[in-house]
Design a protein around this motif. Sequence first.
Motif, PDB file in Angstrom:
ATOM      1  N   GLY A 173       0.796  -1.220   0.000  1.00 34.68           N
ATOM      2  CA  GLY A 173       0.000   0.000   0.000  1.00 34.68           C
ATOM      3  C   GLY A 173       0.826   1.266   0.000  1.00 34.68           C
ATOM      4  O   GLY A 173       0.296   2.366   0.002  1.00 34.68           O
ATOM      5  N   ARG A 174       2.159   1.153  -0.014  1.00 32.66           N
ATOM      6  CA  ARG A 174       3.007   2.350   0.021  1.00 32.66           C
ATOM      7  C   ARG A 174       3.522   2.664  -1.382  1.00 32.66           C
ATOM      8  O   ARG A 174       4.287   1.886  -1.942  1.00 32.66           O
ATOM      9  N   PRO A 175       3.128   3.748  -1.935  1.00 31.83           N
ATOM     10  CA  PRO A 175       3.655   4.096  -3.252  1.00 31.83           C
ATOM     11  C   PRO A 175       5.098   4.575  -3.156  1.00 31.83           C
ATOM     12  O   PRO A 175       5.641   4.715  -2.083  1.00 31.83           O
ATOM     13  N   SER A 176       5.662   4.834  -4.330  1.00 34.05           N
ATOM     14  CA  SER A 176       7.045   5.303  -4.381  1.00 34.05           C
ATOM     15  C   SER A 176       7.167   6.678  -3.724  1.00 34.05           C
ATOM     16  O   SER A 176       6.232   7.479  -3.721  1.00 34.05           O
ATOM     17  N   ASP A 177       8.357   6.924  -3.138  1.00 35.47           N
ATOM     18  CA  ASP A 177       8.582   8.218  -2.508  1.00 35.47           C
ATOM     19  C   ASP A 177       8.578   9.359  -3.513  1.00 35.47           C
ATOM     20  O   ASP A 177       8.552  10.531  -3.132  1.00 35.47           O
ATOM     21  N   THR A 178       8.633   9.046  -4.805  1.00 36.50           N
ATOM     22  CA  THR A 178       8.650  10.088  -5.841  1.00 36.50           C
ATOM     23  C   THR A 178       7.263  10.327  -6.431  1.00 36.50           C
ATOM     24  O   THR A 178       7.149  10.870  -7.524  1.00 36.50           O
ATOM     25  N   ARG A 179       6.229   9.909  -5.701  1.00 42.47           N
ATOM     26  CA  ARG A 179       4.890  10.029  -6.273  1.00 42.47           C
ATOM     27  C   ARG A 179       4.490  11.487  -6.510  1.00 42.47           C
ATOM     28  O   ARG A 179       3.646  11.774  -7.352  1.00 42.47           O
ATOM     29  N   PHE A 180       5.030  12.443  -5.725  1.00 39.33           N
ATOM     30  CA  PHE A 180       4.701  13.853  -5.915  1.00 39.33           C
ATOM     31  C   PHE A 180       5.649  14.548  -6.886  1.00 39.33           C
ATOM     32  O   PHE A 180       5.450  15.725  -7.192  1.00 39.33           O
ATOM     33  N   TYR A 181       6.665  13.842  -7.358  1.00 33.93           N
ATOM     34  CA  TYR A 181       7.627  14.471  -8.261  1.00 33.93           C
ATOM     35  C   TYR A 181       6.951  14.908  -9.570  1.00 33.93           C
ATOM     36  O   TYR A 181       7.176  16.028 -10.061  1.00 33.93           O
ATOM     37  N   GLY A 182       6.132  14.018 -10.136  1.00 30.02           N
ATOM     38  CA  GLY A 182       5.437  14.368 -11.381  1.00 30.02           C
ATOM     39  C   GLY A 182       4.517  15.557 -11.196  1.00 30.02           C
ATOM     40  O   GLY A 182       4.383  16.412 -12.083  1.00 30.02           O
ATOM     41  N   LEU A 183       3.868  15.631 -10.008  1.00 29.20           N
ATOM     42  CA  LEU A 183       2.974  16.752  -9.742  1.00 29.20           C
ATOM     43  C   LEU A 183       3.739  18.076  -9.709  1.00 29.20           C
ATOM     44  O   LEU A 183       3.323  19.065 -10.324  1.00 29.20           O
ATOM     45  N   PHE A 184       4.872  18.080  -9.014  1.00 27.40           N
ATOM     46  CA  PHE A 184       5.648  19.310  -8.928  1.00 27.40           C
ATOM     47  C   PHE A 184       6.236  19.684 -10.285  1.00 27.40           C
ATOM     48  O   PHE A 184       6.294  20.853 -10.652  1.00 27.40           O
ATOM     49  N   THR A 185       6.686  18.678 -11.039  1.00 28.26           N
ATOM     50  CA  THR A 185       7.234  18.955 -12.380  1.00 28.26           C
ATOM     51  C   THR A 185       6.154  19.529 -13.296  1.00 28.26           C
ATOM     52  O   THR A 185       6.384  20.504 -14.030  1.00 28.26           O
ATOM     53  N   ALA A 186       4.942  18.922 -13.255  1.00 31.66           N
ATOM     54  CA  ALA A 186       3.839  19.443 -14.063  1.00 31.66           C
ATOM     55  C   ALA A 186       3.477  20.861 -13.642  1.00 31.66           C
ATOM     56  O   ALA A 186       3.142  21.704 -14.487  1.00 31.66           O
ATOM     57  N   LEU A 187       3.558  21.123 -12.341  1.00 29.04           N
ATOM     58  CA  LEU A 187       3.255  22.466 -11.853  1.00 29.04           C
ATOM     59  C   LEU A 187       4.250  23.485 -12.391  1.00 29.04           C
ATOM     60  O   LEU A 187       3.877  24.587 -12.799  1.00 29.04           O
ATOM     61  N   ILE A 188       5.532  23.090 -12.437  1.00 26.15           N
ATOM     62  CA  ILE A 188       6.570  24.006 -12.939  1.00 26.15           C
ATOM     63  C   ILE A 188       6.324  24.332 -14.412  1.00 26.15           C
ATOM     64  O   ILE A 188       6.305  25.491 -14.827  1.00 26.15           O
ATOM     65  N   PHE A 189       6.116  23.270 -15.220  1.00 24.67           N
ATOM     66  CA  PHE A 189       5.873  23.500 -16.642  1.00 24.67           C
ATOM     67  C   PHE A 189       4.539  24.209 -16.868  1.00 24.67           C
ATOM     68  O   PHE A 189       4.387  24.976 -17.815  1.00 24.67           O
ATOM     69  N   GLY A 190       3.567  23.941 -15.982  1.00 23.46           N
ATOM     70  CA  GLY A 190       2.297  24.639 -16.091  1.00 23.46           C
ATOM     71  C   GLY A 190       2.452  26.140 -15.889  1.00 23.46           C
ATOM     72  O   GLY A 190       1.818  26.948 -16.583  1.00 23.46           O
ATOM     73  N   VAL A 191       3.305  26.516 -14.928  1.00 26.06           N
ATOM     74  CA  VAL A 191       3.564  27.946 -14.699  1.00 26.06           C
ATOM     75  C   VAL A 191       4.223  28.571 -15.923  1.00 26.06           C
ATOM     76  O   VAL A 191       3.868  29.684 -16.349  1.00 26.06           O
ATOM     77  N   PHE A 192       5.177  27.846 -16.534  1.00 29.88           N
ATOM     78  CA  PHE A 192       5.839  28.365 -17.746  1.00 29.88           C
ATOM     79  C   PHE A 192       4.825  28.535 -18.883  1.00 29.88           C
ATOM     80  O   PHE A 192       4.815  29.569 -19.581  1.00 29.88           O
ATOM     81  N   ILE A 193       3.968  27.522 -19.064  1.00 33.16           N
ATOM     82  CA  ILE A 193       2.960  27.607 -20.136  1.00 33.16           C
ATOM     83  C   ILE A 193       1.979  28.736 -19.856  1.00 33.16           C
ATOM     84  O   ILE A 193       1.567  29.476 -20.766  1.00 33.16           O
ATOM     85  N   LEU A 194       1.596  28.903 -18.586  1.00 34.71           N
ATOM     86  CA  LEU A 194       0.673  29.980 -18.231  1.00 34.71           C
ATOM     87  C   LEU A 194       1.283  31.348 -18.526  1.00 34.71           C
ATOM     88  O   LEU A 194       0.618  32.233 -19.081  1.00 34.71           O
ATOM     89  N   LEU A 195       2.561  31.528 -18.165  1.00 36.44           N
ATOM     90  CA  LEU A 195       3.221  32.804 -18.447  1.00 36.44           C
ATOM     91  C   LEU A 195       3.296  33.060 -19.952  1.00 36.44           C
ATOM     92  O   LEU A 195       3.084  34.189 -20.412  1.00 36.44           O
ATOM     93  N   SER A 196       3.602  32.001 -20.720  1.00 36.28           N
ATOM     94  CA  SER A 196       3.653  32.159 -22.185  1.00 36.28           C
ATOM     95  C   SER A 196       2.279  32.522 -22.732  1.00 36.28           C
ATOM     96  O   SER A 196       2.145  33.388 -23.616  1.00 36.28           O
ATOM     97  N   TYR A 197       1.250  31.854 -22.223  1.00 40.74           N
ATOM     98  CA  TYR A 197      -0.118  32.137 -22.687  1.00 40.74           C
ATOM     99  C   TYR A 197      -0.509  33.590 -22.382  1.00 40.74           C
ATOM    100  O   TYR A 197      -1.043  34.299 -23.247  1.00 40.74           O
ATOM    101  N   LEU A 198      -0.244  34.039 -21.147  1.00 39.89           N
ATOM    102  CA  LEU A 198      -0.579  35.410 -20.787  1.00 39.89           C
ATOM    103  C   LEU A 198       0.208  36.416 -21.626  1.00 39.89           C
ATOM    104  O   LEU A 198      -0.312  37.464 -22.026  1.00 39.89           O
ATOM    105  N   PHE A 199       1.473  36.076 -21.920  1.00 35.55           N
ATOM    106  CA  PHE A 199       2.327  36.954 -22.725  1.00 35.55           C
ATOM    107  C   PHE A 199       1.744  37.138 -24.127  1.00 35.55           C
ATOM    108  O   PHE A 199       1.576  38.264 -24.607  1.00 35.55           O
ATOM    109  N   PHE A 200       1.402  36.011 -24.781  1.00 38.11           N
ATOM    110  CA  PHE A 200       0.893  36.089 -26.154  1.00 38.11           C
ATOM    111  C   PHE A 200      -0.555  36.566 -26.193  1.00 38.11           C
ATOM    112  O   PHE A 200      -0.976  37.190 -27.171  1.00 38.11           O
ATOM    113  N   ARG A 201      -1.329  36.284 -25.151  1.00 41.56           N
ATOM    114  CA  ARG A 201      -2.698  36.789 -25.129  1.00 41.56           C
ATOM    115  C   ARG A 201      -2.702  38.311 -25.051  1.00 41.56           C
ATOM    116  O   ARG A 201      -3.515  38.986 -25.713  1.00 41.56           O
ATOM    117  N   ASP A 202      -1.795  38.865 -24.260  1.00 42.82           N
ATOM    118  CA  ASP A 202      -1.701  40.314 -24.174  1.00 42.82           C
ATOM    119  C   ASP A 202      -1.309  40.915 -25.521  1.00 42.82           C
ATOM    120  O   ASP A 202      -1.871  41.933 -25.949  1.00 42.82           O
TER     121      ASP A 202
END
Length: 478
Positions: A173-202
Amino acid sequence: MRIMRKSPLQRLRTSLLSQYVLIIVTALVFIPVLIPASFAASWAVNQMLIMSGQENYQLPYGSAYELEQMWHQQAKALDGASSKEINAKLTALKREFPDASLFWVDGDGLTQLQLPEQPVLPEKWSTGNTIAFMKAGINADPYTIVALIGGHEEIGQGFMVFELPRSYLTPQGRPSDTRFYGLFTALIFGVFILLSYLFFRDIRQRLLRLEAAMTRVGDNGLPAPTAEGRPDEIGRLEQAFNHMVEQLEEGRRREREEEDLRKNLIANLSHDLRTPLTVLGSHLYSIEKEPLSAQGRQSLSLMQTKLGDLDHLIDHLLSYNLLTSGRYALSLERQDVHRIVRESAAAWYPVWEKAQMDIDIDLPEEPLKWAVDTQGFRRVLDNLFQNIVRHAGSGKYVGIHAISWKGRTALVITDHGPGLHADSNAKGAGLGLAIIDLLLQEMELQLDTESSAGGTRFIIYPITNKFKAHDYDEPHIT
């Protein structure tokens, strides 16, 4: 408006390209930092969950070390036991470890009890089979423990084997200790994509706002200025657009001033020239009554002709000035155009006969009703007839007909002169045609011209079908 020049450093700071490059460089610089940070954050969250007791991890059969100690102790405890006792012990251990596979081999190398049955096991074990089996079980799945029965170093009573899938040796029942790594990585790239989107939307919103300003026309017929944003490339484009609008407004203002000045000048000159022309005309009339030589009378006739030309030119200037300023009053009424043409032609008949022209008038008896101003339409006809006499008299022909033209009944006036493009010493022809065009436009009529060295055709017809067909009372003309 003066556009300020910026230094290269200032342009770099306010450049859209440099801003987006800064976003990308920041992302690239922070990737080596953020990936380890993601691992650390994932590990920290796991530890917090463990310490808070929100996750319950356990090994159902204990660790591998504990199982190995247990199995060797059970094998040692069977020292001197009979086959029946060994079978009973393995059966009891099977109940304790239901997910394990158990079997034992006696001292003669014969396979005994199997829990459960394993068809792949040999019935009689040789030294080679035993060594190969033990070698295959090293670091393999299932986890394999081999213990000599009785705990002796010799294979006297045989050996017994314990096999357990390695999945039971990891915390259930114990998942890998890196189970939150993908979440944090997706969050980082999500912030980059969000900044790019806001930049081009403006950028897109600012460009759309500029496009709307360019296409929206104000009451003065010019685009309206747009609000200027940040001093980047789009901001400078907005600034240049506003500067262009200011220049257009200034040019339009100067054009109106020059147009008003021109109209006033033409009006004043025309009125001022009328008085000396009248005086000259009266003196020429008086001189005509005096006895003159043939050459004198020829010169007098030439002066009278040129004076008439000048009078017509001034009249054209006045009419053109009134038409372009919108002060030429027209009263449009539906009238029979054929009747107006016949009356005008009758007035010009003596002039054409004097010029020895062949007159060809063929108009239907049925009325052709257009919405025209009587005096304005007569002015159009007089200008056309006068143009034929002055510039196409060499053709000795004038024709007036009704034809079908572009799906409408049209009036056509024809001459056999040298054409409009031929050289002529007469002045005012171009101005006369311009006045004709302006008058016809006011009456919603169109003038088409076909000219060649063999003559010219002036075709007059309605621009649009303003009235229904039965309101025209037009004949069918082929």
